[in-house]
Write a protein that holds these residues in place. Structure first.
Motif, PDB file in Angstrom:
ATOM      1  N   PRO A 115      59.991  78.266  59.982  1.00 48.93           N
ATOM      2  CA  PRO A 115      59.654  79.319  59.005  1.00 48.93           C
ATOM      3  C   PRO A 115      60.051  78.951  57.587  1.00 48.93           C
ATOM      4  CG  PRO A 115      60.575  80.281  60.985  1.00 48.93           C
ATOM      5  CD  PRO A 115      60.727  78.797  61.144  1.00 48.93           C
ATOM      6  N   ASN A 116      59.119  79.165  56.685  1.00 50.70           N
ATOM      7  CA  ASN A 116      59.344  78.945  55.247  1.00 50.70           C
ATOM      8  C   ASN A 116      59.661  77.497  54.902  1.00 50.70           C
ATOM      9  OD1 ASN A 116      59.042  81.765  54.703  1.00 50.70           O
ATOM     10  ND2 ASN A 116      61.121  82.043  55.497  1.00 50.70           N
ATOM     11  N   GLN A 117      59.201  76.578  55.723  1.00 50.60           N
ATOM     12  CA  GLN A 117      59.420  75.161  55.441  1.00 50.60           C
ATOM     13  C   GLN A 117      58.127  74.380  55.572  1.00 50.60           C
ATOM     14  OE1 GLN A 117      62.706  73.265  57.431  1.00 50.60           O
ATOM     15  NE2 GLN A 117      63.912  75.152  57.509  1.00 50.60           N
ATOM     16  N   GLY A 118      58.149  73.168  55.068  1.00 47.80           N
ATOM     17  CA  GLY A 118      57.021  72.274  55.249  1.00 47.80           C
ATOM     18  C   GLY A 118      57.033  71.659  56.638  1.00 47.80           C
ATOM     19  N   LEU A 119      56.026  70.851  56.923  1.00 48.79           N
ATOM     20  CA  LEU A 119      55.928  70.222  58.235  1.00 48.79           C
ATOM     21  C   LEU A 119      56.868  69.024  58.310  1.00 48.79           C
ATOM     22  CD1 LEU A 119      53.159  71.777  57.861  1.00 48.79           C
ATOM     23  CD2 LEU A 119      52.245  70.149  59.516  1.00 48.79           C
ATOM     24  N   GLN A 120      57.360  68.789  59.513  1.00 56.32           N
ATOM     25  CA  GLN A 120      58.282  67.675  59.754  1.00 56.32           C
ATOM     26  C   GLN A 120      57.781  66.877  60.948  1.00 56.32           C
ATOM     27  OE1 GLN A 120      62.209  69.071  60.658  1.00 56.32           O
ATOM     28  NE2 GLN A 120      63.042  67.049  61.024  1.00 56.32           N
ATOM     29  N   LEU A 121      57.767  65.570  60.836  1.00 56.33           N
ATOM     30  CA  LEU A 121      57.268  64.735  61.911  1.00 56.33           C
ATOM     31  C   LEU A 121      58.226  64.777  63.107  1.00 56.33           C
ATOM     32  CD1 LEU A 121      55.106  62.665  62.832  1.00 56.33           C
ATOM     33  CD2 LEU A 121      56.623  60.879  61.948  1.00 56.33           C
ATOM     34  N   LEU A 122      57.670  65.079  64.289  1.00 57.16           N
ATOM     35  CA  LEU A 122      58.442  65.065  65.531  1.00 57.16           C
ATOM     36  C   LEU A 122      58.361  63.704  66.205  1.00 57.16           C
ATOM     37  CD1 LEU A 122      57.723  68.336  67.562  1.00 57.16           C
ATOM     38  CD2 LEU A 122      59.932  67.513  66.754  1.00 57.16           C
ATOM     39  N   LEU A 123      57.138  63.210  66.317  1.00 61.19           N
ATOM     40  CA  LEU A 123      56.908  61.924  66.965  1.00 61.19           C
ATOM     41  C   LEU A 123      55.499  61.442  66.665  1.00 61.19           C
ATOM     42  CD1 LEU A 123      54.982  62.792  69.532  1.00 61.19           C
ATOM     43  CD2 LEU A 123      57.153  63.426  70.553  1.00 61.19           C
ATOM     44  N   LYS A 124      55.278  60.155  66.936  1.00 63.13           N
ATOM     45  CA  LYS A 124      53.949  59.610  66.706  1.00 63.13           C
ATOM     46  C   LYS A 124      53.635  58.538  67.749  1.00 63.13           C
ATOM     47  CE  LYS A 124      55.343  55.967  63.485  1.00 63.13           C
ATOM     48  NZ  LYS A 124      55.126  55.358  62.150  1.00 63.13           N
ATOM     49  N   TYR A 125      52.354  58.411  68.047  1.00 61.62           N
ATOM     50  CA  TYR A 125      51.864  57.341  68.902  1.00 61.62           C
ATOM     51  C   TYR A 125      50.879  56.502  68.086  1.00 61.62           C
ATOM     52  CZ  TYR A 125      48.981  54.797  72.160  1.00 61.62           C
ATOM     53  OH  TYR A 125      48.301  53.782  72.782  1.00 61.62           O
ATOM     54  N   THR A 126      51.127  55.212  68.059  1.00 62.40           N
ATOM     55  CA  THR A 126      50.184  54.308  67.394  1.00 62.40           C
ATOM     56  C   THR A 126      49.627  53.331  68.426  1.00 62.40           C
ATOM     57  OG1 THR A 126      52.038  52.930  66.674  1.00 62.40           O
ATOM     58  CG2 THR A 126      51.221  54.548  65.124  1.00 62.40           C
ATOM     59  N   THR A 127      50.437  52.431  68.900  1.00 62.08           N
ATOM     60  CA  THR A 127      50.025  51.527  69.963  1.00 62.08           C
ATOM     61  C   THR A 127      51.235  51.300  70.864  1.00 62.08           C
ATOM     62  OG1 THR A 127      50.624  49.596  68.661  1.00 62.08           O
ATOM     63  CG2 THR A 127      48.327  50.297  68.545  1.00 62.08           C
ATOM     64  N   GLY A 128      51.003  50.633  71.996  1.00 57.72           N
ATOM     65  CA  GLY A 128      52.140  50.288  72.847  1.00 57.72           C
ATOM     66  C   GLY A 128      52.435  51.346  73.886  1.00 57.72           C
ATOM     67  N   ALA A 129      53.705  51.600  74.101  1.00 60.36           N
ATOM     68  CA  ALA A 129      54.149  52.511  75.155  1.00 60.36           C
ATOM     69  C   ALA A 129      53.501  53.874  75.002  1.00 60.36           C
ATOM     70  CB  ALA A 129      55.665  52.648  75.127  1.00 60.36           C
ATOM     71  N   THR A 130      53.004  54.382  76.115  1.00 58.24           N
ATOM     72  CA  THR A 130      52.260  55.649  76.055  1.00 58.24           C
ATOM     73  C   THR A 130      53.161  56.867  76.070  1.00 58.24           C
ATOM     74  OG1 THR A 130      51.991  55.576  78.448  1.00 58.24           O
ATOM     75  CG2 THR A 130      50.197  54.646  77.105  1.00 58.24           C
TER      76      THR A 130
END
Lengths: 113, 113
Positions: free
Chosen positions: B40-55
């Motif tokens: 609430p009342n904040q910007g977005l924050q990255l939790l995790l990402k998938y690019t390549t490699g381990a699924t």
């Protein structure tokens, strides 16, 4: 704290007016992105600048314009404002041009009355 | 064009219960997939990402997501919900190159005692 600074936090204005939203990216980040968040449209990408040059355009209206200055801060100009422009406007920054990890500011809440 | 669909605008769980937030993607190229969280009342924050490699990708705050190409899914899970997890969660996709990040409509997670 993401390191991205947006001013002002809140803006109340009238229809037909023009406003400028300002964004200072994280130190060292060359990319700035603008997003609009509203209840009906969700999070919509507006525009992306990288090192002063426009990289990509999204659903940005012709009444809206943006630029990134030599010191890398960015401004989003909204003109001839309409009631439907009321939304939360986010700025985000990233190191490079390929927006792998975005850091978001806290947003500017725009209310058009 | 890339897109994501988040199933369920609201998900309610009890504290200590499993959290499962669903995301399906559409992409004509190998996707880069992300989960962001907005408190609430904040910007977005990255939790995790998938690019390549381990699924199976592990993120912050005990969250993880699994990329399943056969199901075009990237669901977010957490074994045991905390009250502090109450927030809005956004799935996002980006194609290769400099393509824009496209967000889903978001899922609001409600955690009850």
């Amino acid at each position: 704290d993401s390191g991205v600074t947006q001013t002002p936090k809140h803006l109340i204005t009238a229809t037909g007016q023009r406003v400028t939203l300002r964004c200072s990216p994280r130190s060292g980040d060359l990319s700035v992105y603008w997003y609009q968040q509203s209840l009906d449209q969700g999070l919509q990408f507006l525009i992306h600048y990288y090192n002063g040059e426009e990289r990509a355009k999204g659903n940005i209206l012709e009444r809206f314009s943006a630029q990134q200055f030599p010191d890398l801060h960015s401004e989003l100009n909204l003109s001839s404002l309409e009631l439907g422009d009321s939304a939360l406007y986010f700025c985000a920054s990233s190191v490079g041009p390929a927006n792998e990890k975005l850091f978001f500011g806290s947003g500017t809440q725009l209310s058009v009355l | 064009a890339q897109s994501v669909t988040q199933l369920g605008s609201h998900v309610s769980v009890s504290e200590g219960a499993l959290v499962l937030l669903r995301c399906n993607y559409s992409s004509s190229v190998p996707p880069y997939l992300f989960w962001y969280v907005q408190y609430p009342n904040q910007g977005l924050q990255l939790l995790l990402k998938y690019t390549t490699g381990a699924t199976l990708v592990k993120g912050i705050n005990g969250f993880e997501a699994e990329f399943k190409k056969s199901e075009t899914s990237f669901h977010l899970t957490k074994p045991s919900a905390h009250m502090s997890d109450a927030a809005e969660y956004f799935c996002a996709v980006r194609g290769t190159g400099f393509q824009k990040l496209v967000f889903g409509t978001g899922t609001r997670l409600l955690v009850s005692p």
